[in-house]
Design a protein around this motif. Sequence first.
Motif, PDB file in Angstrom:
ATOM      1  N   THR B  26       0.851  -1.193   0.000  1.00 23.60           N
ATOM      2  CA  THR B  26       0.000   0.000   0.000  1.00 23.60           C
ATOM      3  C   THR B  26       0.884   1.239   0.000  1.00 23.60           C
ATOM      4  O   THR B  26       1.764   1.374   0.846  1.00 23.60           O
ATOM      5  CB  THR B  26      -0.886   0.013   1.244  1.00 23.60           C
ATOM      6  N   LEU B  27       0.623   2.131  -0.965  1.00 23.61           N
ATOM      7  CA  LEU B  27       1.506   3.290  -1.106  1.00 23.61           C
ATOM      8  C   LEU B  27       1.399   4.228   0.079  1.00 23.61           C
ATOM      9  O   LEU B  27       2.373   4.892   0.447  1.00 23.61           O
ATOM     10  CB  LEU B  27       1.156   4.030  -2.390  1.00 23.61           C
ATOM     11  N   VAL B  67       5.230  15.157   3.826  1.00 26.47           N
ATOM     12  CA  VAL B  67       3.817  15.546   3.901  1.00 26.47           C
ATOM     13  C   VAL B  67       3.256  15.788   2.509  1.00 26.47           C
ATOM     14  O   VAL B  67       2.128  15.385   2.192  1.00 26.47           O
ATOM     15  CB  VAL B  67       3.678  16.786   4.804  1.00 26.47           C
ATOM     16  N   LEU B  68       4.077  16.415   1.634  1.00 25.20           N
ATOM     17  CA  LEU B  68       3.639  16.668   0.252  1.00 25.20           C
ATOM     18  C   LEU B  68       3.372  15.348  -0.473  1.00 25.20           C
ATOM     19  O   LEU B  68       2.341  15.185  -1.149  1.00 25.20           O
ATOM     20  CB  LEU B  68       4.732  17.465  -0.458  1.00 25.20           C
ATOM     21  N   ILE B  69       4.302  14.388  -0.317  1.00 23.10           N
ATOM     22  CA  ILE B  69       4.123  13.092  -0.964  1.00 23.10           C
ATOM     23  C   ILE B  69       2.874  12.402  -0.426  1.00 23.10           C
ATOM     24  O   ILE B  69       2.088  11.806  -1.170  1.00 23.10           O
ATOM     25  CB  ILE B  69       5.386  12.235  -0.770  1.00 23.10           C
ATOM     26  N   LEU B  70       2.648  12.535   0.882  1.00 25.08           N
ATOM     27  CA  LEU B  70       1.465  11.943   1.499  1.00 25.08           C
ATOM     28  C   LEU B  70       0.196  12.517   0.882  1.00 25.08           C
ATOM     29  O   LEU B  70      -0.747  11.780   0.551  1.00 25.08           O
ATOM     30  CB  LEU B  70       1.515  12.226   2.995  1.00 25.08           C
ATOM     31  N   PHE B  71       0.177  13.859   0.676  1.00 22.63           N
ATOM     32  CA  PHE B  71      -0.991  14.497   0.069  1.00 22.63           C
ATOM     33  C   PHE B  71      -1.223  13.956  -1.334  1.00 22.63           C
ATOM     34  O   PHE B  71      -2.358  13.642  -1.713  1.00 22.63           O
ATOM     35  CB  PHE B  71      -0.794  16.015   0.004  1.00 22.63           C
ATOM     36  N   VAL B  73      -0.228  11.118  -2.599  1.00 21.87           N
ATOM     37  CA  VAL B  73      -0.682   9.727  -2.530  1.00 21.87           C
ATOM     38  C   VAL B  73      -2.178   9.689  -2.283  1.00 21.87           C
ATOM     39  O   VAL B  73      -2.919   8.923  -2.914  1.00 21.87           O
ATOM     40  CB  VAL B  73       0.085   8.980  -1.417  1.00 21.87           C
ATOM     41  N   LEU B  74      -2.657  10.558  -1.393  1.00 22.18           N
ATOM     42  CA  LEU B  74      -4.081  10.566  -1.102  1.00 22.18           C
ATOM     43  C   LEU B  74      -4.884  11.084  -2.283  1.00 22.18           C
ATOM     44  O   LEU B  74      -5.997  10.617  -2.541  1.00 22.18           O
ATOM     45  CB  LEU B  74      -4.354  11.429   0.136  1.00 22.18           C
ATOM     46  N   LEU B  75      -4.337  12.073  -3.033  1.00 19.50           N
ATOM     47  CA  LEU B  75      -5.101  12.681  -4.123  1.00 19.50           C
ATOM     48  C   LEU B  75      -5.117  11.802  -5.363  1.00 19.50           C
ATOM     49  O   LEU B  75      -6.117  11.722  -6.061  1.00 19.50           O
ATOM     50  CB  LEU B  75      -4.487  14.037  -4.490  1.00 19.50           C
ATOM     51  N   ALA B  76      -3.974  11.154  -5.660  1.00 26.29           N
ATOM     52  CA  ALA B  76      -3.833  10.519  -6.965  1.00 26.29           C
ATOM     53  C   ALA B  76      -4.097   9.017  -6.939  1.00 26.29           C
ATOM     54  O   ALA B  76      -3.903   8.363  -7.930  1.00 26.29           O
ATOM     55  CB  ALA B  76      -2.432  10.775  -7.516  1.00 26.29           C
ATOM     56  N   GLY B  77      -4.521   8.472  -5.825  1.00 27.06           N
ATOM     57  CA  GLY B  77      -4.766   7.040  -5.788  1.00 27.06           C
ATOM     58  C   GLY B  77      -6.182   6.696  -6.203  1.00 27.06           C
ATOM     59  O   GLY B  77      -7.033   7.563  -6.383  1.00 27.06           O
ATOM     60  N   SER B  78      -6.430   5.418  -6.395  1.00 30.59           N
ATOM     61  CA  SER B  78      -7.803   4.961  -6.598  1.00 30.59           C
ATOM     62  C   SER B  78      -7.988   3.674  -5.801  1.00 30.59           C
ATOM     63  O   SER B  78      -7.029   3.063  -5.343  1.00 30.59           O
ATOM     64  CB  SER B  78      -8.094   4.726  -8.073  1.00 30.59           C
TER      65      SER B  78
END
Lengths: 101, 163
Positions: B26-27, B67-71, B73-78
Motif C-alpha cells: 500500500t503506497l 507531507v507533500l508526498i502523502l498528500f 498519494v491521497l489525491l492521486a490514488g484509486s
Amino acid sequence: MTLSHYLALSGILFAIGIFGVLTRRNIIGILMSIELMLNATNINFVAFNRFLYPGRYEGHLTVIFVITLAAAEVVVGLALVMAIYKNLKSVYAEDYNILKG
Amino acid sequence: MTEQIVFYLLAAVILLSALGVVLLPTLMHSALALGLCLAGVAGIFASLGSDFVFAAQILVFVGGIAVLILFVVLLAGSVSDRATRQVNAQWLPSLLICGLFLWAFLKIPVYFAGITARTAAAPTVKALAGLLLGEYAVPFELISVVLLASMTGAVLFGRRKAQ
C-alpha cells in the motif's frame, strides 16, 4: 563509531533506493525511492566532512544545497504527476506513454 | 557505548523503514515509512554533530517533502490500487543490479577502515552562515532562483486548464 559504519549504512540505503526505482510501478513510489537515494548521499557528505575534514563546513553546505534541490525536484515532479493524473487517471509508469517523439 | 547503541538503533530504523518504502504494497504505508526513514536520517545527522543540517532535514524533508508526498498519494490514488500489483515483473534482474551496487558500495568502507573522529562535535551554524553569505553567496542566490522557478513551474502545471 568509525567512518566505515556510516559509509556502509549509506551504501545499503542507496541500494535499497535503486531496487525501489527499478521495481516500483507507481510513479510516486519511484519518487519516494529517489528521495531515499538522495538521503544516502547526504549521509556520505556529512560523514566525510565530520571524519576527514573537521573544522571545515563545505560538506554541510553541499547537503543544504542538496536538500533544497530535492525539495524543488519533488515540488515540480509531484505537480507533473498530478497534471498527468488528471488526464490519464493512472499513477502507473507504464501508462505514461503519451510523449510524441 | 551510548554512541554505538544510538547508531545501531538509528541504522535499524532507517534500513527497516527504507525496506518498507520499497516493499510495502500500500503506497500510503510506504509514504509513512518514508517519513520515518527521513527522521532516522535526521537522527544520523544529529549523531554526526551537524546541527543545522539536522534542523533543515527535519524542516524540509520530514515536514515538507514527506507531507507533500502523502498528500499526492491521497489525491492521486484509486480504490483499485489496493488490488493491483505494485511491483513490475523485473524484480530478479533488479535484485541482481541492486546486489552488484551493494557489493561495490560495501567495498568502499574497507579503504576507510578505522578512521574515527579526532575532534569533538562543535556548533556549525555560525560558520555555515559565514560561508553562505561570504564565499558561497552566488550559489546561495542561484538556489533561491531555482526555488522560485520550481514554484512557478508547480503553479503552471497544477492550475486548471482554461477552457
